[in-house]
Scaffold this motif. Structure first.
Motif, PDB file in Angstrom:
ATOM      1  N   ALA A 286     -45.175  91.696  60.153  1.00  0.00           N
ATOM      2  CA  ALA A 286     -43.551  91.713  58.729  1.00  0.00           C
ATOM      3  C   ALA A 286     -42.155  92.259  59.500  1.00  0.00           C
ATOM      4  N   ALA A 287     -42.876  93.413  60.609  1.00  0.00           N
ATOM      5  CA  ALA A 287     -41.534  92.692  61.654  1.00  0.00           C
ATOM      6  C   ALA A 287     -41.203  92.166  62.461  1.00  0.00           C
ATOM      7  N   GLY A 288     -41.225  91.065  62.651  1.00  0.00           N
ATOM      8  CA  GLY A 288     -40.570  90.161  62.903  1.00  0.00           C
ATOM      9  C   GLY A 288     -39.793  89.670  61.686  1.00  0.00           C
ATOM     10  N   LEU A 289     -39.973  89.379  60.722  1.00  0.00           N
ATOM     11  CA  LEU A 289     -39.630  88.517  59.148  1.00  0.00           C
ATOM     12  C   LEU A 289     -38.239  89.036  58.914  1.00  0.00           C
ATOM     13  N   LEU A 290     -38.425  90.848  59.098  1.00  0.00           N
ATOM     14  CA  LEU A 290     -38.134  91.671  58.262  1.00  0.00           C
ATOM     15  C   LEU A 290     -35.971  92.304  58.872  1.00  0.00           C
ATOM     16  N   THR A 291     -36.438  92.081  60.500  1.00  0.00           N
ATOM     17  CA  THR A 291     -35.875  91.726  61.633  1.00  0.00           C
ATOM     18  C   THR A 291     -34.646  90.681  61.819  1.00  0.00           C
ATOM     19  N   THR A 292     -35.769  89.541  61.532  1.00  0.00           N
ATOM     20  CA  THR A 292     -34.623  87.982  62.019  1.00  0.00           C
ATOM     21  C   THR A 292     -34.407  87.735  60.812  1.00  0.00           C
ATOM     22  N   LYS A 293     -34.502  87.994  58.929  1.00  0.00           N
ATOM     23  CA  LYS A 293     -33.981  87.340  58.160  1.00  0.00           C
ATOM     24  C   LYS A 293     -33.862  88.308  57.301  1.00  0.00           C
ATOM     25  N   ALA A 294     -34.232  89.566  56.904  1.00  0.00           N
ATOM     26  CA  ALA A 294     -33.564  90.014  56.208  1.00  0.00           C
ATOM     27  C   ALA A 294     -32.630  91.696  57.204  1.00  0.00           C
ATOM     28  N   GLY A 295     -32.121  91.038  58.147  1.00  0.00           N
ATOM     29  CA  GLY A 295     -31.305  92.134  59.229  1.00  0.00           C
ATOM     30  C   GLY A 295     -31.941  93.953  58.723  1.00  0.00           C
ATOM     31  N   PHE A 296     -32.936  94.071  59.177  1.00  0.00           N
ATOM     32  CA  PHE A 296     -33.236  95.003  59.202  1.00  0.00           C
ATOM     33  C   PHE A 296     -33.625  95.532  60.336  1.00  0.00           C
ATOM     34  N   THR A 297     -33.294  97.478  60.925  1.00  0.00           N
ATOM     35  CA  THR A 297     -33.808  97.420  62.222  1.00  0.00           C
ATOM     36  C   THR A 297     -35.326  97.717  63.106  1.00  0.00           C
ATOM     37  N   TYR A 298     -35.789  98.018  63.780  1.00  0.00           N
ATOM     38  CA  TYR A 298     -36.610  98.183  63.997  1.00  0.00           C
ATOM     39  C   TYR A 298     -37.611  99.246  62.930  1.00  0.00           C
ATOM     40  N   TRP A 299     -36.708 100.507  63.381  1.00  0.00           N
ATOM     41  CA  TRP A 299     -37.027 101.667  62.868  1.00  0.00           C
ATOM     42  C   TRP A 299     -37.231 101.553  61.424  1.00  0.00           C
TER      43      TRP A 299
END
Length: 601
Positions: free
Chosen positions: A76-89
């Motif tokens: 979830a963290a990997g997909l959200l940061t690499t594909k959706a532009g989310f920050t880790y927090w």
């Protein structure tokens, strides 16, 4: 949060907790990158172990696929940061939420299973998640997800081993705080009750399926938290990181440290992660030496390196004595018989244990059920309380049908019981046993427990005061902190009655409470029964001691071979010929008089 939150557990003093925290903060300043990396791994496994400890150590559920939740958080963290532009927090709550939802998906249909069946299902779930991640192009297939960005904290990018050590240390402190809050809460006590004896916990008001599902969800949340950290620390996730071996290692952390023990889990993580690194000098024999070391440790400390221990000192009162309205049986406004049993029939295979049994009990009455062994007395109790499902018949409490309800729902309706063979939560304190009995009367939920809201503190203080009252009431004053399984036999009987009374029942079912008691203890029991009646509680008693039955009963019914053969006042039942033949028996002189001829032939 305060350091005292951990010290209250009786695990370490405030000074000890402060020293450990200071040592953890100073460690990265004195160690090299390799040592810091090992320390980061230990803390990561400690977070995972604390999550699995909820499932295995508290609730007693064997989970062999826990790495699946770890994987879900990481992906979830990997997909959200690499594909959706989310920050880790921003991925932290998302990773935890997705892992928690997965806990619901796998837990709800499977937690009705027990023991090895549940273990097999969880093992399968873990493999399903790994294989799915391997075969989906969206998750990167066997290669996984690369280029996961490091966290940025107020403009500073965390990238060094020291940075990640401090980050996971903060996550561990957060996990410790919330897990400790759960452990000492109403929910935590319910988990421990299920671990000790699921059927007994359900019979005193704990909704087993719901409580086990909450254990799965809470455990999954912390695995998701650890998974998100794992992804951002390494910058890559792939299926090879979440194999069955990973689940086994996390389980070893919990079992080796001591199931249910918070410091034990942390110590277990240090051994599982640190010991192989210490043995690197014997590279060729490292894993063999590690495995042998684990075997030796478990043989030497079968309960774990730091086992969970109950508190053996009485807990001080924190609230005034409860008002009578808080301990007396509640009013219903129902004018008919309090309990109505009609046409009850139960059979097991070809054996008919109860056949067409019916009776009614008035409010405030004490009804005794007697009969020879195997007459069906306990089966009647089991059918009334939802432990067994009768083939036919009706049971109503204050006009409310009970047939078809689960045992915990029967307790919520106002009916409590004790067991023929004592079924306490033996490794818990006397006070904890009583507090588990109060479970259906308490209202604090998970969110309130985690936030430690003021109303939670008030309810817990009031519950503790009421628990002390019930212990005093049954004659166990000063024994609140004693381990239930270490109490004398008579005290265990009284504790079981206190636990049943803690739910404030309309009707109390006592199944042979005087069994195994000496005459002095039986006298005290009769006085206790009289005091229970003064609270307005109606009682049904199963008992073989006829002296006790005749002295305390308003009415007696007699069962023989599953059928009711007599009913009425004690004196009338005692003189009934059918009762004498079936149960009471005749003395030798009476038997001879009956058998002798009346006159000359």
């Amino acid at each position: 949060m305060r350091l005292g939150a951990f010290a209250k557990a009786g695990i370490l003093g405030r000074g000890g907790v402060a020293l450990l925290l200071i040592a953890a903060l100073v460690f990265p300043l004195l160690a090299d990158n390799y040592e810091i990396s090992v320390g980061t791994g230990i803390l990561t496994y400690a977070v995972l172990g604390l999550g699995l400890n909820i499932v295995v150590g508290y609730a007693g559920l064997l989970d062999l696929g826990y790495a699946a939740f770890f994987a879900i958080g990481a992906y979830a963290a990997g997909l959200l940061t690499t594909k959706a532009g989310f920050t880790y927090w921003e991925t932290v709550p998302a990773s935890m939420l997705l892992a928690g939802l997965s806990g619901i998906v796998v837990g709800y249909p499977t937690l009705r299973l027990r023991s090895d069946y549940l273990a097999i299902v969880t093992l399968g779930f873990g493999e399903i998640i790994r294989i799915t991640a391997t075969n989906l192009d969206y998750t990167g297939g066997p290669d996984g997800i690369w280029g996961i960005p490091h966290p940025v904290f107020f403009g500073y990018r965390l990238s060094t081993q020291r940075d990640f050590f401090y980050l996971v240390l903060g996550l561990l402190v957060l996990t410790l705080y919330f897990v400790r809050r759960l452990a000492v809460s109403r929910l935590g006590r319910a988990w421990l009750g299920l671990r000790e004896d699921e059927d007994a916990a359900e019979a005193v008001g704990v909704p087993a399926l719901r409580v086990k599902l909450l254990a799965y969800i809470m455990g999954a949340l912390w695995a998701g938290l650890a998974g998100g950290f794992f992804a951002t620390r390494l910058g890559v996730v792939n299926p090879q990181s979440f194999t069955y071996l990973q689940s086994v290692l996390i389980l070893i952390v919990v079992v080796l440290g001591g199931m249910g023990s918070i410091p034990g889990v942390i110590l277990g993580a240090a051994v599982v992660v640190g010991l192989p690194e210490v043995l690197r000098s014997i590279q060729g024999w490292r894993m063999l030496a590690f495995s042998l070391g684990l075997v030796v440790l478990m043989l030497a400390r079968p309960q774990g390196l730091w086992p969970m221990r109950g508190r053996k000192v009485a807990v001080p009162r924190e609230s005034p004595r409860p008002a009578r309205s808080e301990i007396a049986a509640p009013e219903t406004g129902y004018e008919g018989p309090l309990l109505e049993v009609e046409g009850l029939r139960c059979s097991f295979g070809g054996l008919v244990a109860v056949d067409d049994v019916g009776f009614a009990v008035r409010r405030g009455e004490l009804l005794s059920i007697i009969g020879p062994n195997g007459a069906g007395k306990t089966t009647v109790f089991n059918a009334i309380t939802g432990v067994v499902a009768p083939e036919r018949g009706a049971v109503r409490l204050a006009g409310v049908p009970l047939i078809g309800r689960a045992p915990h729902a029967v307790v919520e309706a106002g009916l409590a019981r004790t067991f023929q063979g004592i079924r306490l939560f033996r490794s818990l304190t006397a006070l904890d046993n009583v507090l588990i009995g109060m479970h259906p009367r308490l209202a604090v939920g998970v969110v309130g427990t985690l936030l430690h809201a003021p109303h939670v503190k008030r309810e817990e203080a009031a519950a503790a005061a009421t628990g002390h009252f019930w212990l005093d009431f049954v004659g166990l004053a000063g024994k609140a902190g004693h381990i239930a399984g270490e109490l004398p036999y008579g005290d265990q009987r009284r504790l079981e009655i206190a636990r049943a009374l803690a739910s404030r029942p309309l009707l109390l079912l006592l199944d042979e409470p005087a069994a195994g008691m000496n005459p002095s203890e039986k006298g005290a029991l009769m006085r206790l029964v009289a005091r229970i009646r003064e609270l307005g509680t109606t009682i049904i008693l199963i008992e073989h001691d006829m002296n006790l039955v005749m002295r305390v009963s308003d009415r007696v019914i007699v069962l023989d071979r599953g059928r009711c053969i007599a009913s009425g006042p004690p004196d009338a039942v005692q003189a009934d010929e059918r009762v004498i033949d079936a149960y009471l028996g005749r003395d030798e002189a009476e038997a001879e008089a009956v058998e002798a001829p009346l006159g000359p032939a």
